[in-house]
Each structure stands twice: as structure tokens, then as C-alpha cells.
Design an enzyme around this catalytic site. Structure first.
Site, short mmCIF file in Angstrom:
data_model
loop_
_atom_site.label_atom_id
_atom_site.label_comp_id
_atom_site.label_asym_id
_atom_site.label_seq_id
_atom_site.Cartn_x
_atom_site.Cartn_y
_atom_site.Cartn_z
CD GLU A 53 -1.31 -2.27 2.13
OE1 GLU A 53 -2.11 -3.14 2.70
OE2 GLU A 53 -0.18 -2.56 2.09
CB CYS A 76 -0.59 -4.84 8.35
SG CYS A 76 0.45 -3.28 8.22
CB SER A 168 16.97 -35.82 -16.69
OG SER A 168 18.00 -35.20 -16.11
CB THR A 196 19.03 -34.80 -7.52
OG1 THR A 196 17.60 -35.47 -7.63
CG2 THR A 196 19.05 -33.74 -8.57
CG ASP A 200 20.58 -34.85 -12.84
OD1 ASP A 200 21.04 -35.60 -13.48
OD2 ASP A 200 19.53 -34.70 -12.37
#
Length: 366
Positions: A53, A76, A168, A196, A200
Site C-alpha cells: 500500500e 495491516c 534427463s 540428484t 546431475d
């Protein structure tokens, strides 16, 4: 009830909100309108900085007295690291406030009454579902202390994330990979398993879009991560670039070998499938890491599903077929025995990114 123009304005506020990374605060956007024209759009960028705001009020080129403020979340009404937004609205002379959704935090009670009691017209509920989804992560964190968990993956039409050899790269095209990096930029932390890392050697950084790198989290019960792994490279800033969660009984020699700048080793309880994910999430929540993106792999996805710890899924589907029963699937958990008990996504959305599709939605709680 709501005009097309009002929906357009709130849509602008929602999109602007997504530019911020204010954790542990919620993402909020705002727009100021007068005479059918948008004067300014703002958002909450970082915790401790101006709320949406106030940002919108400051960005307006002229006085906003008598204007209408559209804001995704109830303003708020308390003094925190910044002043109450209700007071900023009143000081600016705004005559009407349109709110997307109410704030789930308990400390904002009285915001709407504060505005209406001083003559400000207040309307609530414009694009409420979209605005509520924007703060779902915040709502979970303040109610449970845990981060909001999104499982993300790229799969083939037959549900594979890699071939039997572990290859992949790449299942999806450039457009989908760019969207993945945007999702990383919106996240506080990104999590993978040691499998992973070994297969990779990912960086887990933001590269294809502008944005800050998320904290990198690795689940590695026995500390098999190589010290040279890309995920352990020193990131920007003073904080730890990588958090390695390991079992408390892991080899002390491995802990010593992996210690270094930008890496923090965190011992947790051992679980049958690795480390205790509930303890991991509790620790991340205590660090005010609200949005957690889980990029797998298969074993990690399966564990999150088995334990019911995932909140949302974002799965890219590529028009490819591996056709191999031994190729690696999206998830390798215990699974379910009937389709009726399969995990179901609700509030789903389908988007095209080049030749690929992103299917996203929230996990339905059984």
C-alpha cells in the site's frame, strides 16, 4: 458485482505482488485508481521494507486523495517493522479500499473497522480465490511453523523424469526451463536429494531470469555429497548458500570433509527412507524459509507424498515417451493400492510453455 476493469486492476496487483520476496511476510500487491485510470502499482519487496500500500502511494505521481486503493490482502493494522498501513491509507486521503482477501494472521483484527470508522468505503472479496492462493504459503507458515512445499518436476508423457541411465537433459524445452528458473526466483529455498546431486550435479541457482538464488537444501543422510559438488559452491551474500541435512550418526570424517564456507551441516534424526523430513521442514520453518521448491528426485518426491508433506505440485509434461519400465518415474514411494486413494490435485491450472505443458494444483487433503 465486480466490473471487468476492477478485475483487471486487481490482476495487475496480483502480478506485481509476485515480484516481491518478503518472507516471512506475505506477498502483497496494490494499485491506486482514480477516474478509471491506474495511477500506480506497488508491492511488498522485502521484509522490513515498505508494504504494498505504501509502495503504491509513493509511486503515484500526484496526490491520491479521494482515489481507490486495490490491495490483494487486508491492510495491516499494527506496528511492526513498518507502521500500520491503515494509518498510511488514512494519511493519504484514500476514500475507498477494495480488498482481495482477509489476512489469515491473527494480529490484524480491526483493520477494516479502523478504515470504515473513519469514513473510508471498504469492499472485500475481489478475486478472492486468486488472492488467497497468493498467501497460501504465509497462511501455512503462521499456522504450523512449516514452509509451503511445492513438488516440481519435468516428466515425459509416460511419467518418467530420466532414462534408466539417469539421463534427463533435456526433457522439456527452453520455455519450460525458463519458467522453472522463475519459480526458483520466487522460492526461499530449493530442495533435492543426494541422488540428484550425484546424478546431475545441479547448481540449483537462478540463471534464465532475474532474481535471487534460493537457499539450496540437500537431503543426504550419509553425507555422500562430493565436496566439489556445484550445489556447494559459495553463493552471493553472507548467508549459507547450502544446507546439508544428514543423519546424526553420519560419519564424522565426512562431516569434516564437507565443512567449509557457504555450507551448513545440520544433523537430524534418521528415517527409514533417509532423514526425517518432518524435522527438516521444522528447521526450515524456524529459519523463516516460507516457500520451499522440491525438485526431487524420484525418491524424495515419493517420500514427501508418502508422508503427506506436500502442499502443491507443479509438473511440466513434455511430448516425449521413453517407453521403458526401468526408466525413472516421478515418484518412488510406497504408493497406493487403489485409484480412489491416489493423490488428487484441486484448483488445477494448465499452461503451455512452448511444446510443453505445466499442470499445477494443490494437493487435496483426505
Amino acid at each position: 458485482m465486480w466490473s471487468d476493469f476492477e478485475r483487471e486492476v486487481m490482476g495487475r496487483a496480483i502480478e506485481d505482488a509476485k515480484r516481491g520476496r518478503p518472507s516471512p511476510n506475505p506477498r502483497v500487491g496494490a494499485a491506486i485508481v482514480r477516474d478509471g485510470k491506474i495511477l500506480s502499482v506497488g508491492h511488498h519487496e522485502r521484509a522490513g521494507q515498505a508494504h504494498a500500500e505504501v509502495d503504491a502511494i509513493r509511486k503515484a505521481d500526484a496526490s491520491v486523495e479521494g482515489a481507490t486503493l486495490y490491495v490483494t490482502l487486508e491492510p495491516c493494522n499494527h506496528q511492526g517493522r513498518t507502521g500500520p498501513c491503515t494509518e498510511a491509507i488514512l494519511d493519504a486521503g484514500i476514500s475507498r479500499v477494495v480488498i482481495g482477501c482477509r489476512d489469515p494472521a491473527p494480529h490484524v483484527a480491526g483493520a477494516i473497522d479502523r478504515l470504515t470508522n473513519t469514513g473510508v468505503e471498504v469492499d472485500v472479496g475481489l478475486m478472492e480465490q486468486e488472492c488467497t492462493a497468493l498467501v497460501a504459503d504465509f497462511a501455512k507458515h503462521i499456522s504450523t511453523g512449516l514452509p509451503f512445499v511445492t513438488l516440481k518436476a519435468a516428466v515425459t508423457l509416460d511419467g518418467k523424469i530420466a532414462t534408466r541411465t539417469g539421463d534427463s537433459k533435456w526433457i522439456t524445452g527452453e520455455e519450460a526451463r525458463t519458467e522453472t528458473h522463475r519459480m526458483r526466483a520466487e522460492s526461499d529455498a530449493i530442495l533435492v536429494g543426494v541422488g540428484t546431486v550425484l546424478a546431475d550435479d545441479p547448481k540449483l541457482t537462478v540463471r534464465h531470469v532475474e532474481g535471487l538464488d534460493p537457499i539450496r537444501v540437500v537431503l543426504d543422510a550419509d553425507l555422500r555429497t562430493p565436496r566439489t559438488a556445484a550445489v556447494l559452491e559459495q553463493g552471493h551474500g553472507s548467508g549459507p548458500g547450502a544446507l546439508l541435512f544428514h543423519a546424526r550418526d553420519a560419519d564424522p570424517a565426512r562431516r569434516e570433509a564437507l565443512s567449509g564456507p557457504g555450507v551448513q551441516l545440520i544433523p537430524v534424526a534418521r528415517h527409514a527412507r533417509g532423514v526425517d523430513l518432518k524435522e527438516v521442514l521444522k528447521t526450515l520453518g524456524e529459519r523463516d524459509l516460507v516457500r520451499l521448491l522440491v525438485e526431487g528426485g524420484s525418491h524424495v518426491h515419493g517420500t514427501f507424498l508418502d508422508l503427506g508433506l506436500a502442499d502443491r505440485a507443479a509438473i511440466f509434461i513434455a511430448p516425449r515417451i521413453v517407453g521403458d519400465a526401468d526408466a525413472i518415474p516421478f515418484a518412488t514411494g510406497s504408493g497406493v493400492e487403489s485409484m480412489e486413494r491416489a493423490w488428487r490435485l484441486v484448483r488445477t491450472r494448465v499452461q503451455a510453455f512452448g511444446p510443453d505443458w505445466l499442470v499445477s494444483g494443490d494437493f487435496e487433503r483426505m
